[in-house]
Design a protein around this motif. Structure first.
Motif, PDB file in Angstrom:
ATOM      1  N   ASP A  53       0.868  -1.183   0.000  1.00 25.31           N
ATOM      2  CA  ASP A  53       0.000   0.000   0.000  1.00 25.31           C
ATOM      3  C   ASP A  53       0.898   1.225   0.000  1.00 25.31           C
ATOM      4  N   LYS A  54       0.810   2.046  -1.045  1.00 24.34           N
ATOM      5  CA  LYS A  54       1.749   3.151  -1.186  1.00 24.34           C
ATOM      6  C   LYS A  54       1.081   4.420  -1.704  1.00 24.34           C
ATOM      7  N   HIS A  55       1.102   5.455  -0.872  1.00 23.36           N
ATOM      8  CA  HIS A  55       0.738   6.793  -1.325  1.00 23.36           C
ATOM      9  C   HIS A  55       2.020   7.427  -1.863  1.00 23.36           C
ATOM     10  N   VAL A  56       2.067   7.691  -3.156  1.00 19.87           N
ATOM     11  CA  VAL A  56       3.304   8.127  -3.807  1.00 19.87           C
ATOM     12  C   VAL A  56       3.459   9.640  -3.654  1.00 19.87           C
ATOM     13  N   THR A  57       3.995  10.060  -2.541  1.00 21.11           N
ATOM     14  CA  THR A  57       4.234  11.486  -2.318  1.00 21.11           C
ATOM     15  C   THR A  57       5.430  11.984  -3.126  1.00 21.11           C
ATOM     16  N   GLU A  58       6.296  11.075  -3.552  1.00 22.84           N
ATOM     17  CA  GLU A  58       7.491  11.447  -4.312  1.00 22.84           C
ATOM     18  C   GLU A  58       7.150  12.109  -5.641  1.00 22.84           C
ATOM     19  N   VAL A  59       5.909  11.925  -6.096  1.00 21.68           N
ATOM     20  CA  VAL A  59       5.527  12.444  -7.404  1.00 21.68           C
ATOM     21  C   VAL A  59       5.556  13.980  -7.430  1.00 21.68           C
ATOM     22  N   LYS A  60       5.511  14.624  -6.268  1.00 17.18           N
ATOM     23  CA  LYS A  60       5.561  16.088  -6.221  1.00 17.18           C
ATOM     24  C   LYS A  60       6.867  16.618  -6.803  1.00 17.18           C
ATOM     25  N   ASP A  61       7.947  15.884  -6.592  1.00 15.60           N
ATOM     26  CA  ASP A  61       9.249  16.293  -7.108  1.00 15.60           C
ATOM     27  C   ASP A  61       9.669  15.518  -8.346  1.00 15.60           C
ATOM     28  N   ASN A  62       9.034  14.359  -8.558  1.00 16.97           N
ATOM     29  CA  ASN A  62       9.416  13.502  -9.672  1.00 16.97           C
ATOM     30  C   ASN A  62       8.163  12.899 -10.296  1.00 16.97           C
ATOM     31  N   PRO A  63       7.659  13.481 -11.379  1.00 17.48           N
ATOM     32  CA  PRO A  63       6.418  12.992 -11.983  1.00 17.48           C
ATOM     33  C   PRO A  63       6.474  11.529 -12.424  1.00 17.48           C
ATOM     34  N   ALA A  64       7.682  11.006 -12.637  1.00 12.77           N
ATOM     35  CA  ALA A  64       7.833   9.623 -13.091  1.00 12.77           C
ATOM     36  C   ALA A  64       7.913   8.628 -11.931  1.00 12.77           C
ATOM     37  N   ALA A  65       7.780   9.112 -10.693  1.00 13.15           N
ATOM     38  CA  ALA A  65       8.001   8.254  -9.524  1.00 13.15           C
ATOM     39  C   ALA A  65       7.029   7.079  -9.463  1.00 13.15           C
ATOM     40  N   THR A  66       5.770   7.323  -9.774  1.00 10.42           N
ATOM     41  CA  THR A  66       4.772   6.258  -9.653  1.00 10.42           C
ATOM     42  C   THR A  66       5.062   5.116 -10.618  1.00 10.42           C
ATOM     43  N   ALA A  67       5.382   5.442 -11.852  1.00  9.08           N
ATOM     44  CA  ALA A  67       5.694   4.407 -12.834  1.00  9.08           C
ATOM     45  C   ALA A  67       6.918   3.610 -12.410  1.00  9.08           C
ATOM     46  N   GLU A  69       2.452  12.120 -21.946  1.00  2.45           N
ATOM     47  CA  GLU A  69       3.375  11.765 -20.857  1.00  2.45           C
ATOM     48  C   GLU A  69       2.886  10.511 -20.115  1.00  2.45           C
ATOM     49  N   LEU A  70       1.594  10.451 -19.830  1.00  8.66           N
ATOM     50  CA  LEU A  70       1.031   9.305 -19.116  1.00  8.66           C
ATOM     51  C   LEU A  70       1.137   8.029 -19.943  1.00  8.66           C
ATOM     52  N   ASP A  71       0.999   8.158 -21.249  1.00 10.78           N
ATOM     53  CA  ASP A  71       1.157   6.992 -22.118  1.00 10.78           C
ATOM     54  C   ASP A  71       2.555   6.394 -21.982  1.00 10.78           C
ATOM     55  N   ASN A  72       3.536   7.260 -21.819  1.00  9.53           N
ATOM     56  CA  ASN A  72       4.908   6.792 -21.620  1.00  9.53           C
ATOM     57  C   ASN A  72       5.040   6.021 -20.304  1.00  9.53           C
ATOM     58  N   TYR A  73       4.352   6.484 -19.255  1.00  9.44           N
ATOM     59  CA  TYR A  73       4.389   5.766 -17.976  1.00  9.44           C
ATOM     60  C   TYR A  73       3.712   4.396 -18.102  1.00  9.44           C
ATOM     61  N   ILE A  74       2.622   4.359 -18.850  1.00  8.94           N
ATOM     62  CA  ILE A  74       1.945   3.078 -19.071  1.00  8.94           C
ATOM     63  C   ILE A  74       2.875   2.115 -19.807  1.00  8.94           C
ATOM     64  N   ALA A  75       3.621   2.634 -20.775  1.00  9.06           N
ATOM     65  CA  ALA A  75       4.584   1.808 -21.506  1.00  9.06           C
ATOM     66  C   ALA A  75       5.657   1.259 -20.561  1.00  9.06           C
ATOM     67  N   GLN A  76       6.103   2.071 -19.602  1.00 10.67           N
ATOM     68  CA  GLN A  76       7.108   1.609 -18.642  1.00 10.67           C
ATOM     69  C   GLN A  76       6.564   0.484 -17.762  1.00 10.67           C
ATOM     70  N   ILE A  77       5.307   0.603 -17.366  1.00  5.13           N
ATOM     71  CA  ILE A  77       4.693  -0.443 -16.543  1.00  5.13           C
ATOM     72  C   ILE A  77       4.545  -1.726 -17.353  1.00  5.13           C
ATOM     73  N   LYS A  78       4.123  -1.593 -18.592  1.00  6.82           N
ATOM     74  CA  LYS A  78       3.995  -2.767 -19.469  1.00  6.82           C
ATOM     75  C   LYS A  78       5.351  -3.437 -19.671  1.00  6.82           C
ATOM     76  N   LYS A  79       6.398  -2.631 -19.843  1.00  7.54           N
ATOM     77  CA  LYS A  79       7.746  -3.187 -20.014  1.00  7.54           C
ATOM     78  C   LYS A  79       8.182  -3.930 -18.756  1.00  7.54           C
ATOM     79  N   ALA A  80       7.823  -3.428 -17.584  1.00 11.44           N
ATOM     80  CA  ALA A  80       8.176  -4.101 -16.337  1.00 11.44           C
ATOM     81  C   ALA A  80       7.506  -5.471 -16.253  1.00 11.44           C
ATOM     82  N   VAL A  81       6.268  -5.560 -16.702  1.00 11.06           N
ATOM     83  CA  VAL A  81       5.578  -6.855 -16.724  1.00 11.06           C
ATOM     84  C   VAL A  81       6.315  -7.824 -17.642  1.00 11.06           C
ATOM     85  N   GLU A  82       6.757  -7.315 -18.781  1.00  9.90           N
ATOM     86  CA  GLU A  82       7.526  -8.151 -19.710  1.00  9.90           C
ATOM     87  C   GLU A  82       8.844  -8.582 -19.084  1.00  9.90           C
TER      88      GLU A  82
END
Length: 298
Positions: free
Chosen positions: A146-160, A202-215
């Protein structure tokens, strides 16, 4: 005594494997984009999302519950019912404004996370989110992560990045990743603006990163991806009864999902939970009113 413990652990492993063998897929990655209106999909530069549509099943006519705001709709998405039953009725609901029709042993209206945990105690279940309002809508004790991603305030890519790390390390059976965009851009620059479409790219790029992680985790062939949203918007707001506010995408691709299939059946927000329950062969509580999108499956 050691022999008894070993036998018990072996039994748990066999039961867990048996559950997974009957599922439509062993892994589901649910990606939510807050404020992503279905009206934007055709115009948006989202190659990863559009590839998933091409290789999966989708509708651009899934409707929100009312009001077309965040907490009430994320709750409906997780809880398989509308606000009249789960009781969360407002944009920022932290507790039900109406008494929940029933409360599970987790102390909250039944969610798909709790159902999966009860059906398979060894399941790996995670939820990460950028908006802390999500934390009030999930049964945290049912989660491994369970993670509230507060890091995203300084790094938009943190969640991905965090999602990718968790996927590769733990291979979750169910992971919900909820981005708090493009909602903020919708409220500042406005919906259907150049800034809004820049954020979607930008969000599409994050989705691509998540998909790559699954791969990279070696589980792509056993995974279903679901992309969706809580509401859309019009001008710089949402919450009303226009289709731009109420209609959101629902895209599903991966194991056992038809390719290039347009979901013609009516779909509501609470049908997302029911579709997840269908994937994991979970019995819906009587209080749920959602319907799984069965025609999208092979």
């Amino acid at each position: 005594m050691k022999k008894i413990v070993c036998i018990f652990l072996l039994y748990c492993c066999v039961v867990s494997t048996a559950f997974a063998a009957s599922w439509k897929a062993k892994h589901v990655i649910l990606i939510g984009l807050d404020g992503w209106g279905a009206y934007s999909v055709e115009k948006a530069e989202m190659p990863t999302v559009k590839e998933m549509m091409k290789n999966g099943a989708y509708t651009l006519e899934k409707r929100s519950v009312l009001p077309s705001s965040s907490a009430v709709n994320w709750a409906s998405m997780f809880m398989g019912a509308g606000p009249e039953l789960h009781g969360y009725t407002e944009w920022g609901s932290k507790t039900p404004e109406l008494p929940s029709r029933i409360v599970s042993h987790y102390g909250i209206f039944p969610t798909v996370f709790g159902l999966l945990r009860d059906a398979n105690p060894k399941a790996e279940i995670g939820c990460m989110y950028e908006w802390d309002g999500i934390s009030y809508l999930v049964d945290k004790s049912a989660l491994n992560y369970d993670k509230h991603v507060t890091e995203v305030k300084d790094n938009p890519a943190a969640t991905a990045k965090l999602a990718a790390d968790y996927i590769k390390s733990s291979k979750p059976n169910l992971l919900a990743v909820i981005f708090d965009e493009p909602d903020h851009v919708g409220h500042t620059a406005g919906h259907d603006t150049p800034e809004y479409y820049t954020k979607l790219k930008e969000l599409d790029n994050y989705i691509a990163q998540i998909k790559k992680a699954v791969e990279d985790a070696g589980i792509l062939d056993e995974t279903i991806f679901i992309l969706t949203a809580d509401h859309g918007g019009i001008n710089k707001g949402h919450g009303g009864k226009t289709m731009r506010e109420m209609q959101t995408p629902f895209i599903m691709c991966g194991k056992n999902i038809k390719k290039g299939y347009v979901i013609e059946d009516s779909m509501m927000q609470f049908d997302v939970a029911s579709t997840l329950a269908y994937i994991f062969k979970l019995d819906q509580p009587q209080v749920w009113i959602g319907r799984p999108m069965k025609k999208a499956f092979k």
